[in-house]
Motif scaffolding. Structure first.
Motif, mmCIF file in Angstrom:
data_model
loop_
_atom_site.group_PDB
_atom_site.id
_atom_site.type_symbol
_atom_site.label_atom_id
_atom_site.label_comp_id
_atom_site.label_asym_id
_atom_site.label_seq_id
_atom_site.Cartn_x
_atom_site.Cartn_y
_atom_site.Cartn_z
ATOM 1 N N HIS A 91 0.840 -1.201 0.000
ATOM 2 C CA HIS A 91 0.000 0.000 0.000
ATOM 3 C C HIS A 91 0.882 1.260 0.000
ATOM 4 O O HIS A 91 0.535 2.265 -0.616
ATOM 5 C CB HIS A 91 -0.943 -0.004 1.212
ATOM 6 C CG HIS A 91 -1.953 1.083 1.187
ATOM 7 N ND1 HIS A 91 -3.081 1.014 0.415
ATOM 8 C CD2 HIS A 91 -1.993 2.278 1.815
ATOM 9 C CE1 HIS A 91 -3.782 2.125 0.577
ATOM 10 N NE2 HIS A 91 -3.140 2.899 1.419
ATOM 11 N N GLU A 92 2.009 1.197 0.679
ATOM 12 C CA GLU A 92 2.944 2.322 0.697
ATOM 13 C C GLU A 92 3.506 2.590 -0.696
ATOM 14 O O GLU A 92 3.675 3.741 -1.088
ATOM 15 C CB GLU A 92 4.080 2.058 1.691
ATOM 16 C CG GLU A 92 3.621 2.028 3.126
ATOM 17 C CD GLU A 92 4.737 1.711 4.108
ATOM 18 O OE1 GLU A 92 5.929 1.767 3.712
ATOM 19 O OE2 GLU A 92 4.423 1.418 5.265
ATOM 20 N N LEU A 93 3.778 1.537 -1.460
ATOM 21 C CA LEU A 93 4.279 1.706 -2.826
ATOM 22 C C LEU A 93 3.246 2.426 -3.694
ATOM 23 O O LEU A 93 3.585 3.317 -4.476
ATOM 24 C CB LEU A 93 4.629 0.351 -3.441
ATOM 25 C CG LEU A 93 5.732 -0.438 -2.760
ATOM 26 C CD1 LEU A 93 5.878 -1.813 -3.405
ATOM 27 C CD2 LEU A 93 7.042 0.327 -2.797
ATOM 28 N N PHE A 94 1.995 2.027 -3.555
ATOM 29 C CA PHE A 94 0.911 2.686 -4.288
ATOM 30 C C PHE A 94 0.821 4.161 -3.897
ATOM 31 O O PHE A 94 0.740 5.040 -4.765
ATOM 32 C CB PHE A 94 -0.413 1.957 -4.026
ATOM 33 C CG PHE A 94 -1.629 2.823 -4.055
ATOM 34 C CD1 PHE A 94 -2.032 3.435 -5.246
ATOM 35 C CD2 PHE A 94 -2.375 3.035 -2.910
ATOM 36 C CE1 PHE A 94 -3.169 4.246 -5.273
ATOM 37 C CE2 PHE A 94 -3.494 3.836 -2.933
ATOM 38 C CZ PHE A 94 -3.891 4.450 -4.118
ATOM 39 N N MET A 95 0.841 4.456 -2.603
ATOM 40 C CA MET A 95 0.717 5.845 -2.142
ATOM 41 C C MET A 95 1.899 6.691 -2.620
ATOM 42 O O MET A 95 1.727 7.853 -2.989
ATOM 43 C CB MET A 95 0.580 5.896 -0.626
ATOM 44 C CG MET A 95 -0.725 5.318 -0.102
ATOM 45 S SD MET A 95 -2.186 6.225 -0.643
ATOM 46 C CE MET A 95 -2.064 7.694 0.374
ATOM 47 N N GLU A 96 3.083 6.121 -2.620
ATOM 48 C CA GLU A 96 4.261 6.847 -3.113
ATOM 49 C C GLU A 96 4.131 7.148 -4.605
ATOM 50 O O GLU A 96 4.487 8.239 -5.059
ATOM 51 C CB GLU A 96 5.535 6.043 -2.837
ATOM 52 C CG GLU A 96 5.915 6.018 -1.379
ATOM 53 C CD GLU A 96 7.006 5.021 -1.042
ATOM 54 O OE1 GLU A 96 7.549 4.370 -1.977
ATOM 55 O OE2 GLU A 96 7.323 4.880 0.150
ATOM 56 N N ASP A 97 3.608 6.201 -5.364
ATOM 57 C CA ASP A 97 3.393 6.395 -6.795
ATOM 58 C C ASP A 97 2.372 7.523 -7.031
ATOM 59 O O ASP A 97 2.552 8.378 -7.886
ATOM 60 C CB ASP A 97 2.889 5.083 -7.406
ATOM 61 C CG ASP A 97 3.266 4.904 -8.850
ATOM 62 O OD1 ASP A 97 4.061 5.695 -9.377
ATOM 63 O OD2 ASP A 97 2.749 3.941 -9.464
ATOM 64 N N ARG A 98 1.316 7.531 -6.239
ATOM 65 C CA ARG A 98 0.268 8.549 -6.362
ATOM 66 C C ARG A 98 0.758 9.921 -5.912
ATOM 67 O O ARG A 98 0.309 10.952 -6.411
ATOM 68 C CB ARG A 98 -0.950 8.134 -5.538
ATOM 69 C CG ARG A 98 -2.116 9.089 -5.680
ATOM 70 C CD ARG A 98 -3.312 8.541 -4.902
ATOM 71 N NE ARG A 98 -4.117 9.626 -4.415
ATOM 72 C CZ ARG A 98 -4.014 10.198 -3.221
ATOM 73 N NH1 ARG A 98 -3.143 9.751 -2.350
ATOM 74 N NH2 ARG A 98 -4.790 11.184 -2.874
ATOM 75 N N ASP A 99 1.700 9.964 -4.983
ATOM 76 C CA ASP A 99 2.242 11.233 -4.461
ATOM 77 C C ASP A 99 2.777 12.148 -5.558
ATOM 78 O O ASP A 99 2.804 13.360 -5.399
ATOM 79 C CB ASP A 99 3.366 10.974 -3.448
ATOM 80 C CG ASP A 99 2.897 11.111 -2.016
ATOM 81 O OD1 ASP A 99 1.721 11.469 -1.787
ATOM 82 O OD2 ASP A 99 3.717 10.856 -1.120
ATOM 83 N N ASN A 100 3.189 11.586 -6.686
ATOM 84 C CA ASN A 100 3.711 12.389 -7.793
ATOM 85 C C ASN A 100 2.684 13.393 -8.312
ATOM 86 O O ASN A 100 3.052 14.348 -8.992
ATOM 87 C CB ASN A 100 4.165 11.488 -8.943
ATOM 88 C CG ASN A 100 5.345 10.627 -8.554
ATOM 89 O OD1 ASN A 100 6.273 11.092 -7.915
ATOM 90 N ND2 ASN A 100 5.293 9.366 -8.923
ATOM 91 N N TYR A 101 1.420 13.184 -8.002
ATOM 92 C CA TYR A 101 0.343 14.033 -8.522
ATOM 93 C C TYR A 101 -0.337 14.855 -7.424
ATOM 94 O O TYR A 101 -1.277 15.585 -7.700
ATOM 95 C CB TYR A 101 -0.702 13.154 -9.232
ATOM 96 C CG TYR A 101 -0.041 12.295 -10.274
ATOM 97 C CD1 TYR A 101 0.283 12.820 -11.521
ATOM 98 C CD2 TYR A 101 0.337 10.986 -9.987
ATOM 99 C CE1 TYR A 101 0.939 12.058 -12.462
ATOM 100 C CE2 TYR A 101 0.989 10.214 -10.937
ATOM 101 C CZ TYR A 101 1.284 10.758 -12.166
ATOM 102 O OH TYR A 101 1.938 10.008 -13.101
ATOM 103 N N CYS A 102 0.151 14.744 -6.200
ATOM 104 C CA CYS A 102 -0.502 15.375 -5.051
ATOM 105 C C CYS A 102 0.159 16.691 -4.660
ATOM 106 O O CYS A 102 1.386 16.800 -4.649
ATOM 107 C CB CYS A 102 -0.470 14.428 -3.847
ATOM 108 S SG CYS A 102 -1.412 12.922 -4.108
ATOM 109 N N ASP A 103 -0.672 17.660 -4.331
ATOM 110 C CA ASP A 103 -0.213 18.921 -3.745
ATOM 111 C C ASP A 103 -0.664 18.940 -2.291
ATOM 112 O O ASP A 103 -1.864 18.890 -2.013
ATOM 113 C CB ASP A 103 -0.818 20.129 -4.481
ATOM 114 C CG ASP A 103 -0.317 20.252 -5.897
ATOM 115 O OD1 ASP A 103 0.851 19.917 -6.150
ATOM 116 O OD2 ASP A 103 -1.107 20.688 -6.761
#
Length: 185
Positions: free
Chosen positions: A99-111
């Motif tokens: 789940h951490e890997l997914f969240m890190e991948d998604r972080d690229n688009y988060c402000d």
């Protein structure tokens, strides 16, 4: 492949808008969430809905009841569904929670915003300023790579570990059984 789909209201065939799941709000708009076992799908089918109703205790001067907002508990259904093999991005690791890997991948688009520091990530528990935009960009990025969703292997959810699927469309699911949540052990 058989997977489970927890929803708070009965699905209306052909209407994706009828899908209401109890998913953490920061990731809920990415897609439709499924689990690999029936018990893990149950929490996605229990939640609250805010409705308007006439008050039984509050009245206007003319005696008419006031209209108030009330939170009602929804206890829905778990759908046992069959899907054809999908092209899924797989998050899997032997060393960290997938789940951490997914969240890190998604972080690229988060402000994010926080008064504490710069270069924030989801781990800092900051305020996510662009939830829907970030989820759309993340989903579009995976779609541009021909993925139809993603799989988080061995995700720690609620009261156990399950494979967690997020599909971008539910057009290809085939419902094989509808299970009221009260019948899920």
């Amino acid at each position: 492949m058989i997977i489970y789909f927890g929803v708070m209201k009965e699905l209306i065939y052909g209407k994706k808008e009828s899908v209401i799941q109890q998913v953490p709000s920061d990731i809920g708009s990415i897609g439709f969430w499924f689990t690999s076992d029936v018990v893990s799908a149950k929490p996605y089918a229990i939640g609250k809905e805010t409705v308007l109703e006439k008050s039984k205790t509050e009245f206007w001067e003319d005696g008419e009841p006031k209209v108030i907002q009330v939170d009602k508990t929804l206890v829905g259904y778990v759908y046992r569904v069959y899907i054809n093999e999908q092209h899924l991005k797989i998050y899997e690791s032997d060393t960290v929670n997938a789940h951490e890997l997914f969240m890190e991948d998604r972080d690229n688009y988060c402000d994010y915003y926080s008064a504490k520091k710069r270069n924030l990530t989801w781990r800092d528990k900051p305020i996510l300023l662009n939830k829907d935009d970030a989820n759309t960009k993340f989903r579009d990025h995976l779609i541009s790579q021909n993925y139809e969703g993603f799989l988080i292997r061995n995700s720690k959810r609620h009261h156990g570990v399950t494979d967690l699927y997020c599909l971008f469309s539910i057009d290809s699911i085939h419902i094989s059984e509808v299970i009221p949540v009260i019948n899920v052990d």
